[in-house]
Design a protein around this motif. Structure first.
Motif, mmCIF file in Angstrom:
data_model
loop_
_atom_site.group_PDB
_atom_site.id
_atom_site.type_symbol
_atom_site.label_atom_id
_atom_site.label_comp_id
_atom_site.label_asym_id
_atom_site.label_seq_id
_atom_site.Cartn_x
_atom_site.Cartn_y
_atom_site.Cartn_z
ATOM 1 N N UNK A 106 -1.776 1.902 -1.235
ATOM 2 C CA UNK A 106 -2.716 0.973 -0.608
ATOM 3 C C UNK A 106 -2.001 0.093 0.404
ATOM 4 N N UNK A 107 -0.790 -0.325 0.083
ATOM 5 C CA UNK A 107 0.000 -1.164 0.990
ATOM 6 C C UNK A 107 1.472 -0.865 0.750
ATOM 7 N N UNK A 108 2.295 -0.793 1.795
ATOM 8 C CA UNK A 108 3.701 -0.414 1.618
ATOM 9 C C UNK A 108 4.474 -1.304 0.656
ATOM 10 N N UNK A 109 4.096 -2.591 0.557
ATOM 11 C CA UNK A 109 4.837 -3.504 -0.312
ATOM 12 C C UNK A 109 4.380 -3.439 -1.759
ATOM 13 N N UNK A 110 3.252 -2.801 -2.013
ATOM 14 C CA UNK A 110 2.820 -2.495 -3.366
ATOM 15 C C UNK A 110 2.970 -3.598 -4.382
ATOM 16 N N UNK A 111 3.636 -3.266 -5.488
ATOM 17 C CA UNK A 111 3.764 -4.196 -6.616
ATOM 18 C C UNK A 111 4.468 -5.490 -6.249
ATOM 19 N N UNK A 112 5.388 -5.435 -5.313
ATOM 20 C CA UNK A 112 6.078 -6.662 -4.903
ATOM 21 C C UNK A 112 5.107 -7.639 -4.248
ATOM 22 N N UNK A 113 4.184 -7.118 -3.434
ATOM 23 C CA UNK A 113 3.190 -7.988 -2.791
ATOM 24 C C UNK A 113 2.232 -8.582 -3.819
ATOM 25 N N UNK A 114 1.814 -7.772 -4.783
ATOM 26 C CA UNK A 114 0.913 -8.276 -5.824
ATOM 27 C C UNK A 114 1.616 -9.345 -6.644
ATOM 28 N N UNK A 115 2.862 -9.103 -6.999
ATOM 29 C CA UNK A 115 3.605 -10.097 -7.774
ATOM 30 C C UNK A 115 3.814 -11.380 -6.981
ATOM 31 N N UNK A 116 4.075 -11.249 -5.698
ATOM 32 C CA UNK A 116 4.226 -12.437 -4.854
ATOM 33 C C UNK A 116 2.951 -13.269 -4.857
ATOM 34 N N UNK A 117 1.801 -12.597 -4.761
ATOM 35 C CA UNK A 117 0.524 -13.300 -4.773
ATOM 36 C C UNK A 117 0.266 -13.958 -6.120
ATOM 37 N N UNK A 118 0.591 -13.260 -7.198
ATOM 38 C CA UNK A 118 0.406 -13.831 -8.525
ATOM 39 C C UNK A 118 1.292 -15.049 -8.728
ATOM 40 N N UNK A 119 2.525 -14.976 -8.215
ATOM 41 C CA UNK A 119 3.420 -16.126 -8.316
ATOM 42 C C UNK A 119 2.853 -17.320 -7.568
ATOM 43 N N UNK A 120 2.295 -17.091 -6.379
ATOM 44 C CA UNK A 120 1.703 -18.172 -5.599
ATOM 45 C C UNK A 120 0.503 -18.779 -6.314
ATOM 46 N N UNK A 136 -16.897 -5.531 0.240
ATOM 47 C CA UNK A 136 -16.520 -5.280 1.631
ATOM 48 C C UNK A 136 -15.152 -4.598 1.699
ATOM 49 N N UNK A 137 -14.229 -5.007 0.835
ATOM 50 C CA UNK A 137 -12.919 -4.358 0.796
ATOM 51 C C UNK A 137 -13.049 -2.883 0.441
ATOM 52 N N UNK A 138 -13.952 -2.563 -0.504
ATOM 53 C CA UNK A 138 -14.161 -1.157 -0.870
ATOM 54 C C UNK A 138 -14.668 -0.356 0.326
ATOM 55 N N UNK A 139 -15.537 -0.977 1.135
ATOM 56 C CA UNK A 139 -16.021 -0.291 2.341
ATOM 57 C C UNK A 139 -14.889 -0.107 3.342
ATOM 58 N N UNK A 140 -14.057 -1.121 3.504
ATOM 59 C CA UNK A 140 -12.915 -1.013 4.406
ATOM 60 C C UNK A 140 -11.950 0.068 3.955
ATOM 61 N N UNK A 141 -11.749 0.176 2.643
ATOM 62 C CA UNK A 141 -10.806 1.155 2.117
ATOM 63 C C UNK A 141 -11.193 2.572 2.522
ATOM 64 N N UNK A 142 -12.496 2.820 2.636
ATOM 65 C CA UNK A 142 -12.960 4.171 2.954
ATOM 66 C C UNK A 142 -12.557 4.611 4.358
ATOM 67 N N UNK A 143 -12.277 3.653 5.218
ATOM 68 C CA UNK A 143 -11.818 3.992 6.562
ATOM 69 C C UNK A 143 -10.313 3.775 6.738
ATOM 70 N N UNK A 144 -9.728 2.916 5.908
ATOM 71 C CA UNK A 144 -8.320 2.561 6.080
ATOM 72 C C UNK A 144 -7.371 3.463 5.300
ATOM 73 N N UNK A 145 -7.865 4.114 4.249
ATOM 74 C CA UNK A 145 -7.002 4.885 3.369
ATOM 75 C C UNK A 145 -7.430 6.350 3.346
ATOM 76 N N UNK A 146 -6.516 7.245 3.001
ATOM 77 C CA UNK A 146 -6.905 8.651 2.838
ATOM 78 C C UNK A 146 -8.015 8.779 1.787
ATOM 79 N N UNK A 147 -8.950 9.695 1.980
ATOM 80 C CA UNK A 147 -10.068 9.809 1.039
ATOM 81 C C UNK A 147 -9.619 10.093 -0.387
ATOM 82 N N UNK A 148 -8.507 10.809 -0.553
ATOM 83 C CA UNK A 148 -8.033 11.099 -1.900
ATOM 84 C C UNK A 148 -7.561 9.831 -2.610
ATOM 85 N N UNK A 149 -6.984 8.885 -1.860
ATOM 86 C CA UNK A 149 -6.539 7.622 -2.443
ATOM 87 C C UNK A 149 -7.744 6.758 -2.807
#
Length: 362
Positions: free
Chosen positions: A94-108, A18-31
């Motif tokens: 994909x998201x402005x916070x990028x690697x910091x957001x992923x690291x925050x989630x991994x820490x949690x 479902x996230x992959x389907x959302x990405x097709x509308x939320x992000x530029x097609x090249x991304x």
């Protein structure tokens, strides 16, 4: 145990779809194309997810298992689950916070995260999240050019170096339109931990002459354990460990390098067996199409110590740190449920699930 949503269990794999389907509308097609595509005809990338579904397990019973403990030893410490986040590029696209957001989630979640040398977030910001993190490295032809990046990673608290060895050149990928992702992304989303002007400098191209000496050099230069990523052949695992690597990572780069490379599920058993024979206690990681707890259980049964997710967290990043944390929680819960159903109290006991024959995937 599995999360509940709308009266039904929320399945990690279906949510990623479902996230992959959302990405097709939320992000530029090249991304979107960059995130989802594989090299050449995409054969290896396309078969990754379904490849894990070929594994058949033999559950055990009458073992008195009433609870599951997912905690796992990792490089002298313990993590909350045998899971981790693999390095991916363009997280800030994909998201402005990028690697910091992923690291925050991994820490949690209490699991490690590997940060790409292409990252668009300073290593210091990643370290500030409190995550247990490793730095991924492409060694340049002029090894000295890698030293500032390595120094920044060590200063920011990286706990290991991941040497990617399957990318002497970047695998060819076909664009659907006239523009490529590099035509539309902000340059600030890439390689902010390199010295200014390093790109394009003499010797900055990826080294094509990687060898055992590079494994030893990275360990000596940083004082950190080195994990060799991109291993699909057991002989290469033996070479990496003999050179001083702490572990090997079974990966075909998400199908983004040599198309028609073997699926990681098929390479894992022989690589894991060779690694353990060559260096008892060696760490074995795997990635490639892992979408849920049953995939993770199959990987553990086939010899992995740590199961890494790449595209799935990148897609979950659509919802920022909360999305990645939700994904990691879902996969961990599914893994705990699967272990309980299989009669295993810990991830280490998953090897018993291949009683019909180690390495069997049918």
């Amino acid at each position: 145990m599995p999360h509940e949503g709308a009266g039904q269990p929320l399945d990690a794999a279906r949510w990623v779809d479902e996230l992959a389907r959302r990405a097709r509308t939320a992000l530029p097609p090249e991304v979107v194309e960059y995130v989802l595509q594989g090299a050449r005809d995409g054969v290896t990338a396309a078969e990754a997810v379904d490849s894990w579904r070929r594994v058949r397990l033999v559950p055990r019973v009458l073992r008195g298992v009433d609870r599951v403990d997912l905690t796992t030893p990792l490089l002298g410490a313990r993590v909350r689950a045998p899971l981790g986040v693999a390095p991916t590029t363009l997280q800030r696209a994909v998201h402005p916070e990028g690697e910091a957001a992923v690291a925050q989630a991994a820490a949690a979640a209490g699991v490690p995260v590997v940060v790409s040398s292409n990252a668009g977030t300073p290593f210091a910001d990643v370290g500030a999240t409190g995550a247990r993190w490793w730095v991924q490295v492409y060694v340049p032809q002029d090894r000295a050019l890698a030293e500032p990046l390595l120094d920044r990673a060590v200063a920011a608290g990286a706990e290991a170096v991941v040497l990617t060895v399957d990318t002497p050149v970047v695998g060819t990928k076909y664009a659907a339109g006239e523009r490529r992702v590099w035509d539309v992304v902000d340059p600030a989303w890439l390689r902010v931990n390199l010295d200014p002007g390093q790109e394009g400098a003499p010797g900055s191209e990826k080294a094509r002459d990687l060898g055992p000496a590079d494994v030893a050099w990275l360990g000596e230069r940083t004082g950190l354990p080195v994990v060799v990523k991109g291993v699909l052949h057991p002989d290469d695992a033996r070479v990496a460990l003999a050179a001083g690597a702490a572990g090997v990572w079974v990966s075909n780069h998400g199908g983004r390098q040599l198309d028609r490379a073997v699926a990681t599920v098929d390479a894992l058993p022989t690589v894991a067996a060779a690694a353990r024979a060559a260096a008892p206690g060696a760490l074995v990681l795997v990635d490639g199409g892992v979408r849920g707890g049953l995939d993770a259980l199959a990987a553990l049964a086939l010899g992995a110590d740590l199961v890494m997710l790449g595209r799935a967290p990148l897609l979950a990043l659509l919802d920022g740190a909360d999305g990645v944390a939700r994904l990691l929680s879902l996969v961990a819960d599914e893994l705990a449920d699967a272990l309980l159903l299989a009669g295993c109290a810990t991830p280490a006991e998953a090897a018993a699930l291949l009683a019909a024959g180690p390495g069997s995937t049918s």
